[in-house]
Design a protein around this motif. Sequence first.
Motif, mmCIF file in Angstrom:
data_model
loop_
_atom_site.group_PDB
_atom_site.id
_atom_site.type_symbol
_atom_site.label_atom_id
_atom_site.label_comp_id
_atom_site.label_asym_id
_atom_site.label_seq_id
_atom_site.Cartn_x
_atom_site.Cartn_y
_atom_site.Cartn_z
ATOM 1 N N ILE A 221 22.952 40.909 39.994
ATOM 2 C CA ILE A 221 23.697 39.872 40.694
ATOM 3 C C ILE A 221 24.899 39.491 39.846
ATOM 4 O O ILE A 221 24.823 39.440 38.618
ATOM 5 N N ALA A 222 26.032 39.236 40.511
ATOM 6 C CA ALA A 222 27.273 38.986 39.783
ATOM 7 C C ALA A 222 28.075 37.867 40.428
ATOM 8 O O ALA A 222 27.893 37.536 41.607
ATOM 9 N N ASN A 223 28.973 37.291 39.657
ATOM 10 C CA ASN A 223 29.908 36.282 40.137
ATOM 11 C C ASN A 223 30.803 36.902 41.216
ATOM 12 O O ASN A 223 31.406 37.958 41.013
ATOM 13 N N GLY A 224 30.897 36.267 42.367
ATOM 14 C CA GLY A 224 31.628 36.831 43.491
ATOM 15 C C GLY A 224 33.104 37.040 43.218
ATOM 16 O O GLY A 224 33.664 38.104 43.534
ATOM 17 N N LYS A 225 33.750 36.051 42.634
ATOM 18 C CA LYS A 225 35.188 36.182 42.352
ATOM 19 C C LYS A 225 35.443 37.287 41.342
ATOM 20 O O LYS A 225 36.426 38.035 41.440
ATOM 21 N N TRP A 226 34.554 37.419 40.358
ATOM 22 C CA TRP A 226 34.703 38.467 39.348
ATOM 23 C C TRP A 226 34.568 39.850 39.976
ATOM 24 O O TRP A 226 35.349 40.755 39.685
ATOM 25 N N VAL A 227 33.590 40.017 40.859
ATOM 26 C CA VAL A 227 33.412 41.305 41.524
ATOM 27 C C VAL A 227 34.632 41.654 42.368
ATOM 28 O O VAL A 227 35.124 42.785 42.340
ATOM 29 N N ASP A 228 35.140 40.663 43.112
ATOM 30 C CA ASP A 228 36.299 40.921 43.959
ATOM 31 C C ASP A 228 37.516 41.344 43.131
ATOM 32 O O ASP A 228 38.306 42.202 43.559
ATOM 33 N N ALA A 229 37.661 40.744 41.959
ATOM 34 C CA ALA A 229 38.819 41.058 41.113
ATOM 35 C C ALA A 229 38.603 42.308 40.268
ATOM 36 O O ALA A 229 39.565 42.945 39.837
ATOM 37 N N ASN A 230 37.344 42.662 40.027
ATOM 38 C CA ASN A 230 37.025 43.783 39.136
ATOM 39 C C ASN A 230 35.949 44.685 39.738
ATOM 40 O O ASN A 230 34.889 44.884 39.135
ATOM 41 N N PRO A 231 36.170 45.248 40.907
ATOM 42 C CA PRO A 231 35.116 46.054 41.536
ATOM 43 C C PRO A 231 34.717 47.269 40.713
ATOM 44 O O PRO A 231 33.534 47.637 40.686
ATOM 45 N N ASP A 232 35.663 47.885 40.029
ATOM 46 C CA ASP A 232 35.331 49.062 39.224
ATOM 47 C C ASP A 232 34.503 48.665 38.014
ATOM 48 O O ASP A 232 33.507 49.316 37.683
#
Length: 397
Positions: A221-232
């Motif tokens: 599970i990850a922070n949503g904003k972080w995933v959106d900004a850093n998908p790779d």
Amino acid sequence: MTSKLFLVAISLSLLVVAGCNKKSGSTVQNSNKVRVGYIGLTCEAPIYAAYEKGFFKEEGLEPELVKCSWSTYKDALALGSYDITHHLVMYFLKPIEQGLDVRFLAGIHRGCLRVQAGVKTNIHTIEDLKGKRIGVPGMGTPPFVFANRVFGVHGIDAGKDITWKVYPAGELGLAIDKGEVDAVANAEPIGSLLIAEGKVRNIADQIMDAPYKDEYCCEVIANGKWVDANPDTAARATRALLKGAKWVETNPRAAAVMAVEKKYLASTPELNTVALARLRYVPSVQLAEESVHTAGREMKVAKMLLPETDTEALAKRAFMHLPGVTDEWIKTIEVEKIAGAQVSPDEDIRLIAALIQKDSGDSCCRRKMFDQPDQDAPNLADPDAPCVGKNVMAAGD
């Protein structure tokens, strides 16, 4: 009443803004740095393995482990105090319903929760638990949530038909012995130890019973904003954790010893080995997504989610697919198999028996080790609280 208390406890936790040992900060896009949160639990072995065995670095990442506390773990993730971890699906679904911006990404391991009745009772089915007293390590803890799910699908109102009593997890067996509760809800290794001691029988077992046995208890599970900004970056960090899970499944004894020797948690190699040997670290993506859907449906039936919540929409919002994180990729993962690092079923039983014989007296360390995996605030079983002797019971409604 109990369901309302559960919702209040979850809502209060969302208001807490302090948590891990790092301050929230803005996310840098395309960064190769990743902050991985952990509490210090047995089941977090894939995090320790991914870090110690260099799986993050193999993905081109610079990992930083961020030590957290139970009481603010959810909020710290949402606020960006750390980026990614793996944790309980049922623990996060209510906060996600309330707007917490976090995403499930893949499955790490299958369940470790149980509802068990005292062997001296006439309780043999879930329906027999109606009107009974059940001991839990805390209101809102994973065992409590699992028990509520089980009751909901069997027509039992957990707020009206059950009397809940809170005990330190290490004292649940004593509560059974004293007749203060009829049954208990717990996590590994408590469940296996109580069975081996002849104190309880299984009524609902997340490891054995459908549909729970096919579900993922814990997922990345990850922070949503972080995933959106850093998908790779998120995809690479997820792959590192999944490889860590496969390494733990292949080498449970080595993983257990490493976690203790590296001081990630307060336990013993023996106890940690028993706990890890009972879990199944078989990573998956598709089954992990299905698990979120199933948990949401049953939590709604159990009144842990709002009546108007669309659980299918909630699950779709909660689970995110990342490039390169697929079941096909998981099948290609190869990890070392260390000689002597496995545990056979027969040896598992012998380890449990040895632990029982070894633990004949009061032990502050024993209580802290057993309580730690189940802690949440508010909870009388605080791992940092003074030790409680076996003649002193911390109970509550």
